[in-house]
Structures are given as C-alpha cells and as structure tokens.
Design a protein around this motif. Structure first.
Motif, PDB file in Angstrom:
ATOM      1  N   THR A 162      51.973  77.422 -29.113  1.00 21.87           N
ATOM      2  CA  THR A 162      53.361  77.850 -29.234  1.00 21.87           C
ATOM      3  C   THR A 162      54.247  76.964 -28.374  1.00 21.87           C
ATOM      4  OG1 THR A 162      52.680  80.141 -29.604  1.00 21.87           O
ATOM      5  CG2 THR A 162      54.957  79.790 -28.896  1.00 21.87           C
ATOM      6  N   ILE A 163      55.428  76.669 -28.868  1.00 21.86           N
ATOM      7  CA  ILE A 163      56.477  76.016 -28.083  1.00 21.86           C
ATOM      8  C   ILE A 163      57.665  76.966 -28.069  1.00 21.86           C
ATOM      9  CG2 ILE A 163      57.980  74.012 -27.810  1.00 21.86           C
ATOM     10  CD1 ILE A 163      56.093  72.447 -29.646  1.00 21.86           C
ATOM     11  N   ALA A 164      58.113  77.356 -26.892  1.00 22.39           N
ATOM     12  CA  ALA A 164      59.259  78.255 -26.773  1.00 22.39           C
ATOM     13  C   ALA A 164      60.273  77.652 -25.819  1.00 22.39           C
ATOM     14  CB  ALA A 164      58.820  79.636 -26.275  1.00 22.39           C
ATOM     15  N   LEU A 181      71.356  74.290 -18.717  1.00 24.05           N
ATOM     16  CA  LEU A 181      69.972  74.324 -18.269  1.00 24.05           C
ATOM     17  C   LEU A 181      69.139  74.613 -19.499  1.00 24.05           C
ATOM     18  CD1 LEU A 181      70.246  76.543 -15.042  1.00 24.05           C
ATOM     19  CD2 LEU A 181      70.377  74.048 -15.212  1.00 24.05           C
ATOM     20  N   ALA A 182      67.999  73.963 -19.603  1.00 20.97           N
ATOM     21  CA  ALA A 182      67.069  74.226 -20.704  1.00 20.97           C
ATOM     22  C   ALA A 182      65.658  74.200 -20.149  1.00 20.97           C
ATOM     23  CB  ALA A 182      67.227  73.186 -21.807  1.00 20.97           C
ATOM     24  N   PHE A 183      64.882  75.195 -20.518  1.00 22.18           N
ATOM     25  CA  PHE A 183      63.496  75.296 -20.064  1.00 22.18           C
ATOM     26  C   PHE A 183      62.610  75.518 -21.283  1.00 22.18           C
ATOM     27  CE2 PHE A 183      66.282  77.088 -16.750  1.00 22.18           C
ATOM     28  CZ  PHE A 183      66.114  76.084 -15.799  1.00 22.18           C
ATOM     29  N   ILE A 184      61.675  74.622 -21.459  1.00 24.04           N
ATOM     30  CA  ILE A 184      60.749  74.675 -22.586  1.00 24.04           C
ATOM     31  C   ILE A 184      59.352  74.913 -22.032  1.00 24.04           C
ATOM     32  CG2 ILE A 184      60.025  73.555 -24.714  1.00 24.04           C
ATOM     33  CD1 ILE A 184      63.102  73.778 -24.337  1.00 24.04           C
ATOM     34  N   VAL A 185      58.622  75.855 -22.600  1.00 24.34           N
ATOM     35  CA  VAL A 185      57.241  76.108 -22.186  1.00 24.34           C
ATOM     36  C   VAL A 185      56.352  76.037 -23.422  1.00 24.34           C
ATOM     37  CG1 VAL A 185      57.797  77.479 -20.151  1.00 24.34           C
ATOM     38  CG2 VAL A 185      57.624  78.619 -22.357  1.00 24.34           C
ATOM     39  N   THR A 186      55.189  75.457 -23.246  1.00 22.63           N
ATOM     40  CA  THR A 186      54.219  75.402 -24.327  1.00 22.63           C
ATOM     41  C   THR A 186      52.820  75.568 -23.752  1.00 22.63           C
ATOM     42  OG1 THR A 186      53.288  74.078 -26.136  1.00 22.63           O
ATOM     43  CG2 THR A 186      54.152  72.859 -24.249  1.00 22.63           C
ATOM     44  N   ALA A 201      62.917  61.486 -25.518  1.00 18.56           N
ATOM     45  CA  ALA A 201      63.430  61.111 -26.841  1.00 18.56           C
ATOM     46  C   ALA A 201      64.039  62.322 -27.543  1.00 18.56           C
ATOM     47  CB  ALA A 201      62.313  60.508 -27.690  1.00 18.56           C
ATOM     48  N   GLY A 202      63.391  63.475 -27.411  1.00 17.18           N
ATOM     49  CA  GLY A 202      63.906  64.691 -28.029  1.00 17.18           C
ATOM     50  C   GLY A 202      65.226  65.128 -27.431  1.00 17.18           C
ATOM     51  N   VAL A 203      65.370  65.003 -26.118  1.00 11.41           N
ATOM     52  CA  VAL A 203      66.630  65.343 -25.458  1.00 11.41           C
ATOM     53  C   VAL A 203      67.752  64.427 -25.943  1.00 11.41           C
ATOM     54  CG1 VAL A 203      67.836  65.272 -23.222  1.00 11.41           C
ATOM     55  CG2 VAL A 203      65.619  66.416 -23.417  1.00 11.41           C
ATOM     56  N   LEU A 248      58.007  69.799 -34.034  1.00  9.62           N
ATOM     57  CA  LEU A 248      58.291  71.169 -33.601  1.00  9.62           C
ATOM     58  C   LEU A 248      59.113  71.186 -32.316  1.00  9.62           C
ATOM     59  CD1 LEU A 248      54.793  72.723 -34.342  1.00  9.62           C
ATOM     60  CD2 LEU A 248      56.898  73.096 -35.640  1.00  9.62           C
ATOM     61  N   LEU A 249      58.773  70.303 -31.390  1.00 10.87           N
ATOM     62  CA  LEU A 249      59.549  70.218 -30.152  1.00 10.87           C
ATOM     63  C   LEU A 249      60.986  69.826 -30.463  1.00 10.87           C
ATOM     64  CD1 LEU A 249      59.798  70.182 -27.063  1.00 10.87           C
ATOM     65  CD2 LEU A 249      58.950  67.821 -27.100  1.00 10.87           C
ATOM     66  N   ASP A 250      61.173  68.848 -31.343  1.00  8.13           N
ATOM     67  CA  ASP A 250      62.520  68.436 -31.720  1.00  8.13           C
ATOM     68  C   ASP A 250      63.293  69.586 -32.347  1.00  8.13           C
ATOM     69  OD1 ASP A 250      62.184  65.898 -30.776  1.00  8.13           O
ATOM     70  OD2 ASP A 250      62.101  64.913 -32.725  1.00  8.13           O
ATOM     71  N   GLU A 251      62.622  70.398 -33.161  1.00  6.43           N
ATOM     72  CA  GLU A 251      63.293  71.539 -33.794  1.00  6.43           C
ATOM     73  C   GLU A 251      63.758  72.542 -32.748  1.00  6.43           C
ATOM     74  OE1 GLU A 251      60.696  73.200 -36.716  1.00  6.43           O
ATOM     75  OE2 GLU A 251      60.786  71.447 -38.029  1.00  6.43           O
ATOM     76  N   VAL A 252      62.931  72.806 -31.752  1.00  8.71           N
ATOM     77  CA  VAL A 252      63.312  73.732 -30.691  1.00  8.71           C
ATOM     78  C   VAL A 252      64.513  73.179 -29.922  1.00  8.71           C
ATOM     79  CG1 VAL A 252      62.591  74.736 -28.486  1.00  8.71           C
ATOM     80  CG2 VAL A 252      61.045  74.795 -30.441  1.00  8.71           C
ATOM     81  N   LEU A 253      64.445  71.914 -29.530  1.00  8.52           N
ATOM     82  CA  LEU A 253      65.516  71.314 -28.739  1.00  8.52           C
ATOM     83  C   LEU A 253      66.827  71.259 -29.516  1.00  8.52           C
ATOM     84  CD1 LEU A 253      63.585  68.329 -27.092  1.00  8.52           C
ATOM     85  CD2 LEU A 253      64.148  70.528 -26.051  1.00  8.52           C
ATOM     86  N   LEU A 254      66.771  70.826 -30.776  1.00  5.60           N
ATOM     87  CA  LEU A 254      68.001  70.692 -31.548  1.00  5.60           C
ATOM     88  C   LEU A 254      68.615  72.055 -31.854  1.00  5.60           C
ATOM     89  CD1 LEU A 254      70.014  68.825 -32.865  1.00  5.60           C
ATOM     90  CD2 LEU A 254      68.596  68.805 -34.936  1.00  5.60           C
ATOM     91  N   THR A 255      67.781  73.045 -32.134  1.00  4.34           N
ATOM     92  CA  THR A 255      68.316  74.386 -32.376  1.00  4.34           C
ATOM     93  C   THR A 255      69.030  74.913 -31.142  1.00  4.34           C
ATOM     94  OG1 THR A 255      66.589  74.876 -33.999  1.00  4.34           O
ATOM     95  CG2 THR A 255      67.733  76.751 -33.014  1.00  4.34           C
ATOM     96  N   LEU A 256      68.424  74.746 -29.969  1.00  2.03           N
ATOM     97  CA  LEU A 256      69.063  75.194 -28.733  1.00  2.03           C
ATOM     98  C   LEU A 256      70.371  74.445 -28.483  1.00  2.03           C
ATOM     99  CD1 LEU A 256      65.937  75.468 -26.389  1.00  2.03           C
ATOM    100  CD2 LEU A 256      67.255  77.369 -27.350  1.00  2.03           C
TER     101      LEU A 256
END
Length: 393
Positions: A162-164, A181-186, A201-203, A248-256
């Motif tokens: 999971t990536i959240a 602030l952004a915090f991603i946990v996987t 790159a995702g940021v 998936l990481l890019d999707e989480v970052l871009l959605t946020l």
C-alpha cells in the motif's frame, strides 16, 4: 486502509488555539527508508534545517508534526525547540533521536509554545495504535478546509503493498514547493537510493506543478517512508513491479497536489494550464507558470472574463521562446486564438461559458517544438484577501 508496520496518533495541544487536533505522530515499527524534498526558499524553518541533516542518513523511524506554529525565523531557540521535540519523542519510542524527524506549519516568527508541546507528547505517544492517518491529516491543517488523503495498492513479486499519503496546504502555494507538508508512507520494500530518485521526480510532476498565489514558504516539506513490512522483493530501477510502483506513487502525489489547489484559499476555480509545442519542456514550464501565477489572469478567472490577452501577455513575458503569429489558445475545446489572432466574438461567448465552470483547462500551443508542461492553479478571489489579511490573529 491496511498499511503494515505503521502507527499513527494525533492530539490537541492548543499550540495556537484550543479545540482542534494540532500535534501528530507517524511511526514505523522498524527502520524505514526515507526520502525528502524541501523548500527552495533561502529562509528556512528550524524543522527543515534539522530534517535536511537527518534524512541524509537514508532511514528514519518517526515524524512528529505540529500545526499552528511554523517555528520559522525563531533563531537558535527554534532549533533547540525542534531538537527537544524530537528528543522527547525518541525517548518515548526508545529509538535514537536522529531517527525522528519534525515538521511544523503555521505562523512564522513566533517561538513554539514548548510547555504545550511537552504536555502534548506523552498522550501523543500513548495514542499510538489507536489513531489513523486521517487523524494526522486533520492535525496538520491550518487554513485548509478539508483533510487531504490518498491511497493506492499494488503488487510486487506477487506480494501486495500500500502507498498512502496526506498533505496540507491552501495558501502560500508555489514551487518549489509550497507552504505545504506532505507525508507518504508505504509498506513496500524499496531501495533507498532509488526511492530518493523516483520521489524527487514525482514531486517535480506534482507539488512543483501547482500554484495558488506564487508564494514559496519557509517550511515546505515532502517526506516518504518505506518500511518493507509488506515483504515484497526489493523494488529498484528495472526490477519487476518498479514501473507500477512509480505510477502509483505519482498518482498519490498528483492527487494530493490537485487537492491543495482545489482547497486554495478563497478559490472558486480549479484550472489546468497546459502549454505544448514549446521549444523545450523547460520553456513550456516557464510559460505555464507565468500564466498560472498572473494576478490579472487569476482575477479574470474569478470574474469569468474570457480575457485571453492577459494569458498571451503572461506567455510573452515568461522567458519562453514565442512567435506570436504561430500561437494558439483554447479554453477547454473552444479555440480563442488562431495564429496569434482572436477567433472572434462567437468564440468569446463560448469561452465565457467555459470559465463559468468550477474546473476547466487553458491550452496554449506555441507550435515551435515538442516541449510541453502542465501546471495547476486556482483563481484569486475576494476571500483570499480576507483570509490572509488577518492570518495571525
């Protein structure tokens, strides 16, 4: 949400005012690979300076976050307070102080109320296991009107992970990065060096592609922790499942990132600015950001005024190479400009209808090359002024 090996907690410490969660903790049960991206502002808050040192090690165990006070421009006392905060958390967790990161957001120039921080940390530690990532998302809000959380699941070597991610931000939003602030946990196992590369790159494609008001904060921080508790084969460049993890990481970052723009202070519009046909990608980004940051453009969006001339002017002063008689401009699928010339009153009427929508796109085609970039912005409303005129009170 099932994310293995992480615990969360949030409490009310009345850091700025009572009645809301404002102190939060994210803990990995085992050492986690860590990567981070920070503000490019040369005036940097104590937590940013401290975390820059500690994330160089490539691993961490916990992040403690407060809202209501940025601990920025607070001198040596601010650094001492940041260190004490991490020490108190580390002692409570039984881990090394260097394994604890700290983030703060809120008013600049006011010392942290350390008596409240000291009082808040014991219940924060006691709450681990009973809290959720959503609680943390709520605790880090300042002028945000809603918590921002996004989750994706994937598989690597047949093992699920999971990536959240959570984020805060509504104003003082502009790369690189924003007052966010952004915090991603996987729970995926990820090679630390590769994690740093793909996260940066995702940021760049997400948090560095948004703007609300053109202001870059002192506290901008994005951190990812990967603890490997899912038990998948280690992900790294070229490994099976690596491309899916990046997607998936890019999707989480871009959605946020998009949620931050949609929650822009006083915002009534969410606007995608796409520039294509530029000489280079860098030129396209310059042009797109110039449009997205223009106060004249943003107020026209608020007024639902199809004032395409302001957009052309911003592209022209952006520093990108431009040949005006080749450029085209669209509001969604309505062509406003063809070969540098206004498409006429009928186009303006249709374009005005587009601008009445809450979400729409502005597309500029320079017809000079293959360069392209997309950024996201909001309008500039009366309420933005009201919110920021008395932010400290």
């Amino acid at each position: 949400m099932n994310i293995k090996g992480f615990q969360f907690s949030a409490v009310e410490a009345a850091i700025k005012k009572p009645g809301r969660l404002d102190l939060a903790l994210i803990v990995s049960e085992t050492p986690a690979a860590v990567a981070a991206v920070y503000t490019t502002n040369k005036v940097q808050a104590a937590p940013v300076l401290l975390d820059r040192e500690r994330t160089e090690n490539g691993t961490c165990r916990a992040i403690v976050v407060n809202s209501g006070n940025a601990n920025a421009c607070t001198g040596p006392v601010g650094m001492d307070d940041a260190r004490e905060t991490t020490r108190l958390v580390a002692e409570g967790l039984g881990v090394a102080e260097e394994e604890v990161l700290v983030s703060s957001t809120g008013v600049i120039g006011v010392p942290l109320p350390m008596e409240r921080m000291r009082a808040g940390i014991p219940p924060l530690l006691q709450g681990l296991g009973g809290g959720t990532l959503d609680d943390v998302a709520r605790a880090i809000m300042t002028t945000d009107t809603f918590p921002k959380l996004e989750v994706r699941t994937g598989k690597a070597g047949g093992t699920g992970y999971t990536i959240a991610g959570i984020a805060k931000g509504a104003g003082m939003i502009m790369p690189n990065m924003a007052t966010m602030l952004a915090f991603i946990v996987t729970d995926a196992a990820v090679d630390p060096a590769w994690l740093r590369t793909v996260f940066a790159a995702g940021v760049e494609r997400s948090f560095n592609a948004i703007t609300v008001d053109g202001d870059t904060s002192t506290n901008d921080t994005a951190i990812i922790m990967a603890n490997g508790a899912a038990g998948n084969p280690m992900l790294s460049g070229g490994s099976e499942g690596a491309a899916d993890f990046v997607r998936l990481l890019d999707e989480v970052l871009l959605t946020l990132a998009k949620l931050i723009v949609k929650d822009g202070e006083g915002a009534t519009k969410f606007v995608e600015i796409a520039v294509k046909g530029a000489r280079t990608d860098a030129d396209a980004k310059r042009a797109a950001m110039a449009v997205a940051n223009s106060c004249l453009v943003k107020t026209a969006f608020f007024g639902q005024d199809a004032n395409w001339g302001r957009i052309f002017a911003a592209v022209g002063y952006s520093g990108a190479e431009v040949e005006p008689d080749r450029a085209e401009l669209f509001f969604d699928d309505v062509q406003m400009v063809r070969n540098g010339v206004f498409a006429g009153g009928h186009a303006e009427a249709r374009g005005t209808e587009v601008l009445k929508k809450k979400e729409f796109s502005v597309i500029v085609d320079l017809h000079l090359g293959d360069g392209e970039a997309t950024v996201y912005t909001s309008d500039l409303s009366y309420d933005y002024v009201k919110i920021n005129a008395d932010y400290r009170t």
